[in-house]
Design a protein around this motif. Structure first.
Motif: not given
Length: 90
Positions: A73-75, A88-90, A67-69
């Motif tokens: 993702v919002q940031a 891109l958050p990973l 999962v990604i926090n």
């Protein structure tokens, strides 16, 4: 407003558009003799099936901790309209 797009990207976009148009025409031909209501029923059933598949896939990811926090993702999403978007958050 003008946008500068390199020729390689421009060519790729046009190839993708052409491929999309071919697929669209192929689908239209495949459903040409099918009554509209039957075609829509078939499409709706396929959409339900795909949503179910994706839901089970997502649940499996959650169960394995993939999962990604949400805040990350919002940031990232908020940064897309800035001069320096976050990776891109990973």
């Amino acid at each position: 407003m003008a946008a500068l797009v390199d020729m390689e990207l421009f060519t790729k976009i046009h190839r993708m558009r052409d491929h999309f148009n071919k697929l669209t025409n192929h689908l239209a031909a495949g459903y040409a003799n099918l009554p509209e209501s039957e075609g829509l029923t078939e499409i709706d059933a396929l959409v339900v099936e795909e949503r179910s598949r994706l839901t089970y896939e997502a649940l499996a990811d959650v169960n394995t901790g993939q999962v990604i926090n949400h805040q990350a993702v919002q940031a990232w999403a908020d940064s897309l309209s800035t001069a320096k978007p976050l990776p891109l958050p990973l």
